[in-house]
Design a protein around this motif. Structure first.
Motif, PDB file in Angstrom:
ATOM      1  N   SER A 138       0.807  -1.249   0.099  1.00 52.34           N
ATOM      2  CA  SER A 138      -0.036  -0.009  -0.164  1.00 52.34           C
ATOM      3  C   SER A 138       0.933   1.269   0.013  1.00 52.34           C
ATOM      4  O   SER A 138       0.376   2.135  -0.593  1.00 52.34           O
ATOM      5  N   ALA A 139       2.059   1.194   0.730  1.00 51.78           N
ATOM      6  CA  ALA A 139       2.996   2.391   0.722  1.00 51.78           C
ATOM      7  C   ALA A 139       3.476   2.492  -0.747  1.00 51.78           C
ATOM      8  O   ALA A 139       3.652   3.651  -1.117  1.00 51.78           O
ATOM      9  N   LEU A 140       3.934   1.388  -1.193  1.00 55.22           N
ATOM     10  CA  LEU A 140       4.401   1.379  -2.747  1.00 55.22           C
ATOM     11  C   LEU A 140       3.551   1.957  -3.635  1.00 55.22           C
ATOM     12  O   LEU A 140       4.020   2.874  -4.768  1.00 55.22           O
ATOM     13  N   ILE A 141       2.296   1.880  -3.533  1.00 56.94           N
ATOM     14  CA  ILE A 141       1.541   2.258  -4.551  1.00 56.94           C
ATOM     15  C   ILE A 141       0.599   3.605  -4.180  1.00 56.94           C
ATOM     16  O   ILE A 141      -0.104   4.288  -4.977  1.00 56.94           O
ATOM     17  N   GLY A 142       1.384   4.311  -3.244  1.00 55.76           N
ATOM     18  CA  GLY A 142       0.792   5.656  -2.792  1.00 55.76           C
ATOM     19  C   GLY A 142      -0.436   5.766  -2.109  1.00 55.76           C
ATOM     20  O   GLY A 142      -0.837   6.973  -1.774  1.00 55.76           O
ATOM     21  N   ARG A 143      -0.901   4.678  -1.393  1.00 58.95           N
ATOM     22  CA  ARG A 143      -2.247   4.772  -0.703  1.00 58.95           C
ATOM     23  C   ARG A 143      -1.958   3.891   0.479  1.00 58.95           C
ATOM     24  O   ARG A 143      -2.296   2.942   0.718  1.00 58.95           O
ATOM     25  N   PRO A 144      -1.007   4.443   1.430  1.00 56.18           N
ATOM     26  CA  PRO A 144      -0.666   3.905   2.798  1.00 56.18           C
ATOM     27  C   PRO A 144      -1.825   3.395   3.516  1.00 56.18           C
ATOM     28  O   PRO A 144      -2.500   4.189   4.083  1.00 56.18           O
ATOM     29  N   VAL A 145      -1.841   2.057   3.795  1.00 57.31           N
ATOM     30  CA  VAL A 145      -3.144   1.633   4.444  1.00 57.31           C
ATOM     31  C   VAL A 145      -2.911   2.020   6.073  1.00 57.31           C
ATOM     32  O   VAL A 145      -4.121   2.004   6.842  1.00 57.31           O
ATOM     33  N   MET A 146      -1.968   2.333   6.689  1.00 54.78           N
ATOM     34  CA  MET A 146      -1.963   2.867   8.083  1.00 54.78           C
ATOM     35  C   MET A 146      -2.334   4.150   8.275  1.00 54.78           C
ATOM     36  O   MET A 146      -2.790   4.637   9.377  1.00 54.78           O
ATOM     37  N   THR A 147      -2.324   5.073   7.243  1.00 57.24           N
ATOM     38  CA  THR A 147      -2.981   6.343   7.327  1.00 57.24           C
ATOM     39  C   THR A 147      -4.136   6.584   8.228  1.00 57.24           C
ATOM     40  O   THR A 147      -4.292   7.473   8.908  1.00 57.24           O
ATOM     41  N   PRO A 148      -5.328   5.977   7.680  1.00 58.51           N
ATOM     42  CA  PRO A 148      -6.459   5.946   8.619  1.00 58.51           C
ATOM     43  C   PRO A 148      -6.504   5.854  10.160  1.00 58.51           C
ATOM     44  O   PRO A 148      -7.205   6.477  10.832  1.00 58.51           O
ATOM     45  N   MET A 149      -5.431   5.042  10.424  1.00 56.38           N
ATOM     46  CA  MET A 149      -5.243   4.791  11.845  1.00 56.38           C
ATOM     47  C   MET A 149      -4.847   5.951  12.586  1.00 56.38           C
ATOM     48  O   MET A 149      -4.932   6.019  13.828  1.00 56.38           O
ATOM     49  N   GLU A 183       3.865   9.780   5.730  1.00 56.93           N
ATOM     50  CA  GLU A 183       2.775   8.741   5.726  1.00 56.93           C
ATOM     51  C   GLU A 183       3.203   7.490   5.018  1.00 56.93           C
ATOM     52  O   GLU A 183       2.923   6.373   5.540  1.00 56.93           O
ATOM     53  N   ARG A 184       3.598   7.509   3.978  1.00 55.71           N
ATOM     54  CA  ARG A 184       4.597   6.378   3.197  1.00 55.71           C
ATOM     55  C   ARG A 184       5.514   5.656   4.129  1.00 55.71           C
ATOM     56  O   ARG A 184       5.675   4.652   4.240  1.00 55.71           O
ATOM     57  N   LEU A 185       6.467   6.481   4.621  1.00 55.77           N
ATOM     58  CA  LEU A 185       7.404   6.165   5.705  1.00 55.77           C
ATOM     59  C   LEU A 185       6.757   5.505   6.807  1.00 55.77           C
ATOM     60  O   LEU A 185       7.454   4.329   7.239  1.00 55.77           O
ATOM     61  N   PHE A 186       5.747   6.075   7.435  1.00 58.21           N
ATOM     62  CA  PHE A 186       5.233   5.494   8.528  1.00 58.21           C
ATOM     63  C   PHE A 186       4.517   3.801   8.304  1.00 58.21           C
ATOM     64  O   PHE A 186       4.909   3.012   9.076  1.00 58.21           O
ATOM     65  N   SER A 187       3.913   3.759   7.326  1.00 59.34           N
ATOM     66  CA  SER A 187       3.558   2.603   6.586  1.00 59.34           C
ATOM     67  C   SER A 187       4.733   1.688   6.384  1.00 59.34           C
ATOM     68  O   SER A 187       4.703   0.377   6.865  1.00 59.34           O
ATOM     69  N   GLY A 188       5.731   2.067   5.730  1.00 59.64           N
ATOM     70  CA  GLY A 188       6.961   1.381   5.720  1.00 59.64           C
ATOM     71  C   GLY A 188       7.567   0.788   6.801  1.00 59.64           C
ATOM     72  O   GLY A 188       8.194  -0.226   6.757  1.00 59.64           O
ATOM     73  N   ILE A 189       7.677   1.691   7.768  1.00 57.46           N
ATOM     74  CA  ILE A 189       8.180   1.117   9.102  1.00 57.46           C
ATOM     75  C   ILE A 189       7.621  -0.093   9.680  1.00 57.46           C
ATOM     76  O   ILE A 189       8.090  -1.079  10.188  1.00 57.46           O
ATOM     77  N   TRP A 190       6.196   0.147   9.669  1.00 56.63           N
ATOM     78  CA  TRP A 190       5.264  -0.861  10.281  1.00 56.63           C
ATOM     79  C   TRP A 190       5.379  -2.256   9.548  1.00 56.63           C
ATOM     80  O   TRP A 190       5.710  -3.177   9.891  1.00 56.63           O
ATOM     81  N   GLY A 191       5.272  -2.025   8.251  1.00 56.39           N
ATOM     82  CA  GLY A 191       5.419  -3.102   7.310  1.00 56.39           C
ATOM     83  C   GLY A 191       6.766  -4.141   7.416  1.00 56.39           C
ATOM     84  O   GLY A 191       6.930  -5.221   7.575  1.00 56.39           O
ATOM     85  N   THR A 192       7.747  -3.265   7.662  1.00 58.78           N
ATOM     86  CA  THR A 192       9.105  -3.841   7.858  1.00 58.78           C
ATOM     87  C   THR A 192       9.266  -4.558   9.131  1.00 58.78           C
ATOM     88  O   THR A 192       9.968  -5.784   9.135  1.00 58.78           O
ATOM     89  N   ALA A 193       8.804  -3.989  10.302  1.00 59.23           N
ATOM     90  CA  ALA A 193       8.865  -4.389  11.636  1.00 59.23           C
ATOM     91  C   ALA A 193       7.805  -5.887  11.494  1.00 59.23           C
ATOM     92  O   ALA A 193       8.457  -6.834  12.151  1.00 59.23           O
ATOM     93  N   LEU A 194       6.812  -5.581  10.923  1.00 60.28           N
ATOM     94  CA  LEU A 194       6.163  -7.088  11.082  1.00 60.28           C
ATOM     95  C   LEU A 194       6.696  -8.108  10.026  1.00 60.28           C
ATOM     96  O   LEU A 194       6.644  -9.150  10.402  1.00 60.28           O
ATOM     97  N   LEU A 195       7.282  -7.715   8.950  1.00 58.34           N
ATOM     98  CA  LEU A 195       7.800  -8.655   7.905  1.00 58.34           C
ATOM     99  C   LEU A 195       9.148  -9.242   8.831  1.00 58.34           C
ATOM    100  O   LEU A 195       9.417 -10.473   8.750  1.00 58.34           O
TER     101      LEU A 195
END
Length: 253
Positions: A138-149, A183-195
């Motif tokens: 979602s961060a790569l396509i420019g629609r970070p899924v973490m943003t609404p949270m 906001e892309r960075l935020f999703s990237g951080i969470w995605g990397t941590a969970l991966l």
């Protein structure tokens, strides 16, 4: 089923938000205050797309006694409907509903992994890996899924901040480019941590004693959540500053 999803949801594609209109001349501030609460508006998608499927699964599996497969299948109906209705009615992908649907489908596929304790531990890692990959995509396509949270916690239920947030998200503010980057960075951080948590759990499942992984798996997940929350501040703090600045700036007509 979705321990990772519920953990991420409590940790902190933006959901469209309609800023409260300014009260017309002569209208009391009490009447203007009766508009939608920005905090409620921001939290509603999380309640519908995350909490509802999770509660449905646990009720069906634990309270009603359905099998894990049946509970996952029935609890997938709501996010599936939300995803389809979003595509047909609004011409947009409901990212959180789609993510919950993806996690449920992965869970359905992995319910056939039974018997071997190591495979069961790796199965949980596979679910968190599904969440991680969806967040990164979602961060790569420019629609970070973490943003609404983030929105309810950054705007804190204030109408001016919610309106500023929406302008930043939609590219109508001077700081929009920086905001979208953070906001892309935020999703990237969470995605990397969970991966990383997924990889550690899968590797540990096949290299460490099962008795050790029984408790270490939880440590891995908690560690990923703590890392995501702490490192995520690298992105959250600049976003909060951008929202404050935009809220204080004169708005264009």
């Amino acid at each position: 089923m979705s321990q990772t999803v519920s953990a991420v949801a409590t940790g902190t594609a933006a959901t469209p938000f309609t800023a409260p209109l300014a009260a017309p001349a002569g209208t009391s501030t009490v009447a203007a205050a009766k508009g939608p609460n920005p905090l409620v508006t921001g939290l509603r998608p999380l309640a519908l797309d995350v909490a509802a499927p999770l509660v449905g699964y646990y009720l069906l599996h634990s309270a009603c006694g359905l099998s894990e497969f049946a509970a996952l299948a029935w609890s997938s109906a709501f996010p599936a409907a939300r995803t389809v209705l979003g595509l047909l009615g609004e011409r947009r992908l409901n990212l959180w509903a789609a993510l919950m649907l993806a996690v449920n489908l992965a869970g359905l596929a992995l319910t056939f992994v039974t018997g071997d304790a190591r495979l069961m531990i790796a199965k949980d890692g596979g679910l968190s890996g599904t969440v991680a990959l969806a967040i990164l995509a979602s961060a790569l396509i420019g629609r970070p899924v973490m943003t609404p949270m983030l929105m309810p916690f950054v705007t804190r239920g204030k109408g001016d901040r919610a309106a500023a947030w929406q302008r930043l998200v939609e590219g109508r503010a001077a700081g929009s480019r920086a905001f979208r980057r953070h906001e892309r960075l935020f999703s990237g951080i969470w995605g990397t941590a969970l991966l990383a948590e997924c990889a550690a759990r899968v590797v540990g499942a096949f290299t460490l004693p099962v008795s050790t992984m029984a408790w270490l798996s939880t440590v891995f997940l908690v560690g990923a959540i703590v890392a995501g929350s702490m490192l995520g501040q690298i992105a959250v703090e600049p976003m909060e500053e951008l929202v404050r600045t935009e809220a204080a700036a004169p708005t264009a007509g």
